[in-house]
Design an enzyme around this catalytic site. Structure first.
Site, PDB file in Angstrom:
ATOM      1  N   SER A  33      39.541  32.795  31.458  1.00 49.30           N
ATOM      2  CA  SER A  33      38.688  32.537  30.298  1.00 49.30           C
ATOM      3  C   SER A  33      38.609  33.726  29.340  1.00 49.30           C
ATOM      4  O   SER A  33      38.556  33.541  28.122  1.00 49.30           O
ATOM      5  CB  SER A  33      37.281  32.147  30.767  1.00 49.30           C
ATOM      6  OG  SER A  33      36.718  33.175  31.574  1.00 49.30           O
ATOM      7  N   THR A  34      38.620  34.948  29.860  1.00 51.53           N
ATOM      8  CA  THR A  34      38.547  36.114  28.979  1.00 51.53           C
ATOM      9  C   THR A  34      39.865  36.323  28.249  1.00 51.53           C
ATOM     10  O   THR A  34      39.883  36.615  27.044  1.00 51.53           O
ATOM     11  CB  THR A  34      38.172  37.372  29.775  1.00 51.53           C
ATOM     12  OG1 THR A  34      36.977  37.117  30.525  1.00 51.53           O
ATOM     13  CG2 THR A  34      37.928  38.546  28.846  1.00 51.53           C
ATOM     14  N   ALA A  89      39.397  40.199  34.982  1.00 55.48           N
ATOM     15  CA  ALA A  89      39.340  40.462  36.419  1.00 55.48           C
ATOM     16  C   ALA A  89      38.144  39.728  37.003  1.00 55.48           C
ATOM     17  O   ALA A  89      37.207  39.366  36.283  1.00 55.48           O
ATOM     18  CB  ALA A  89      39.240  41.959  36.702  1.00 55.48           C
ATOM     19  N   ASP A  90      38.197  39.505  38.316  1.00 59.79           N
ATOM     20  CA  ASP A  90      37.104  38.826  38.996  1.00 59.79           C
ATOM     21  C   ASP A  90      36.046  39.808  39.491  1.00 59.79           C
ATOM     22  O   ASP A  90      34.859  39.510  39.492  1.00 59.79           O
ATOM     23  CB  ASP A  90      37.657  38.008  40.165  1.00 59.79           C
ATOM     24  CG  ASP A  90      38.676  36.982  39.699  1.00 59.79           C
ATOM     25  OD1 ASP A  90      38.351  36.217  38.768  1.00 59.79           O
ATOM     26  OD2 ASP A  90      39.793  36.949  40.244  1.00 59.79           O
ATOM     27  N   GLY A 101      43.152  37.172  40.110  1.00 58.67           N
ATOM     28  CA  GLY A 101      43.918  36.020  40.559  1.00 58.67           C
ATOM     29  C   GLY A 101      43.104  34.787  40.846  1.00 58.67           C
ATOM     30  O   GLY A 101      43.597  33.839  41.454  1.00 58.67           O
ATOM     31  N   GLY A 103      42.373  32.538  38.929  1.00 57.81           N
ATOM     32  CA  GLY A 103      42.997  31.393  38.266  1.00 57.81           C
ATOM     33  C   GLY A 103      44.314  30.971  38.881  1.00 57.81           C
ATOM     34  O   GLY A 103      44.917  29.986  38.453  1.00 57.81           O
ATOM     35  N   GLU A 109      50.629  37.873  36.752  1.00 59.14           N
ATOM     36  CA  GLU A 109      49.718  38.833  36.116  1.00 59.14           C
ATOM     37  C   GLU A 109      50.080  40.268  36.500  1.00 59.14           C
ATOM     38  O   GLU A 109      50.078  41.173  35.659  1.00 59.14           O
ATOM     39  CB  GLU A 109      48.275  38.533  36.528  1.00 59.14           C
ATOM     40  CG  GLU A 109      47.703  37.275  35.893  1.00 59.14           C
ATOM     41  CD  GLU A 109      46.351  36.900  36.455  1.00 59.14           C
ATOM     42  OE1 GLU A 109      45.691  36.035  35.869  1.00 59.14           O
ATOM     43  OE2 GLU A 109      45.944  37.468  37.495  1.00 59.14           O
ATOM     44  N   LYS A 127      30.756  41.518  36.426  1.00 56.52           N
ATOM     45  CA  LYS A 127      31.955  41.695  37.262  1.00 56.52           C
ATOM     46  C   LYS A 127      32.054  43.109  37.840  1.00 56.52           C
ATOM     47  O   LYS A 127      32.937  43.378  38.650  1.00 56.52           O
ATOM     48  CB  LYS A 127      33.211  41.393  36.438  1.00 56.52           C
ATOM     49  CG  LYS A 127      33.242  40.005  35.801  1.00 56.52           C
ATOM     50  CD  LYS A 127      33.376  38.920  36.841  1.00 56.52           C
ATOM     51  CE  LYS A 127      33.455  37.540  36.211  1.00 56.52           C
ATOM     52  NZ  LYS A 127      34.690  37.341  35.436  1.00 56.52           N
TER      53      LYS A 127
END
Length: 231
Positions: A33-34, A89-90, A101, A103, A109, A127
């Site tokens: 999304s970012t 990033a998550d 990752g 997604g 990536e 995050k």
């Protein structure tokens, strides 16, 4: 309301990152999304400023959006280096080590991150964590021999589960692999060690720990942007 707030933060970060792009650059487009907001911001600059750039997308979704917005795209088999990669990033810890990752595009990536002369990671402040591990770590796994591969992963003490599509079928990455999401009750204070153990398993194609030289840009609810640099 919270979702709208995070979207505002992502848009602020994306527009700021887009200011780093100059004509002649070859760019890496992340996924999620970012990264999506960055692609929109980049397209706006291309359209309004006649910016001349080319890009490589890390996923089919990013590729489709960039193509729709008329961002010039290169053959992903032909590039050797990138000027700038922008991604999300998550989770990010104080040493700027990351879990990525979520997604399902970690393999591609990481290729873009490693090929880039400069990498900017965009995250909202939620995050930023003291230690990695609340978010599951994706492993991209070969479809061939997947059960044997998982046995090796479990033998090392990692538990997890296969990522599924909404249909209930196994999730398949753009590189035609599976995703196995692992979790740890003790978090990951030394992700370098976990990365080394997991990536040595034959059939584990990529691991969602990212330990690279990056810039991490974070935004709070007021839109203030903080920039940190790994050494």
């Amino acid at each position: 309301m919270e979702k709208d707030l995070h979207l505002h933060e992502k848009k602020c970060l994306a527009h700021e990152a887009a200011t780093q792009v100059t004509s002649g650059m070859i760019l890496g487009l992340g996924s999620g999304s970012t990264a999506k907001e960055f692609i929109f911001a980049l397209a706006h600059r291309i359209q309004t400023e006649s910016l001349a750039v080319h890009a490589i997308a890390s996923s089919q979704n990013s590729y489709a959006l960039a193509k729709q917005l008329a961002i010039p795209l290169l053959n992903p088999e032909k590039f050797s280096s990138l000027d700038l990669t922008v991604d999300g990033a998550d989770e990010v810890d104080p040493q700027l080590r990351m879990i990525k990752g979520g997604g399902g595009a970690i393999f591609r990536e990481k290729i873009l991150l490693r090929a880039a002369k400069r990498s900017i990671i965009l995250v909202d402040e939620s995050k930023l964590v003291p230690v990695l591990g609340k978010f599951r770590v994706p492993l991209e796994i070969s479809r061939f021999g997947r059960s044997a591969i998982i046995e090796e992963i479990r033998h090392l003490g990692y538990e997890g589960e296969w990522r599924l599509q909404d249909t209930g079928d196994l999730f398949i990455t753009d590189s035609s692999n599976y995703i196995y999401d692992i979790f740890s009750p003790n978090s990951y204070p030394n992700p370098e060690k976990d990365l080394l153990k997991l990536i040595q398993i034959h059939g584990v194609i990529e691991v969602g720990f990212v330990i690279e030289k990056v810039e991490v840009w974070s935004s709070n609810s007021q839109g203030l942007i903080s920039k940190k640099y790994s050494v």
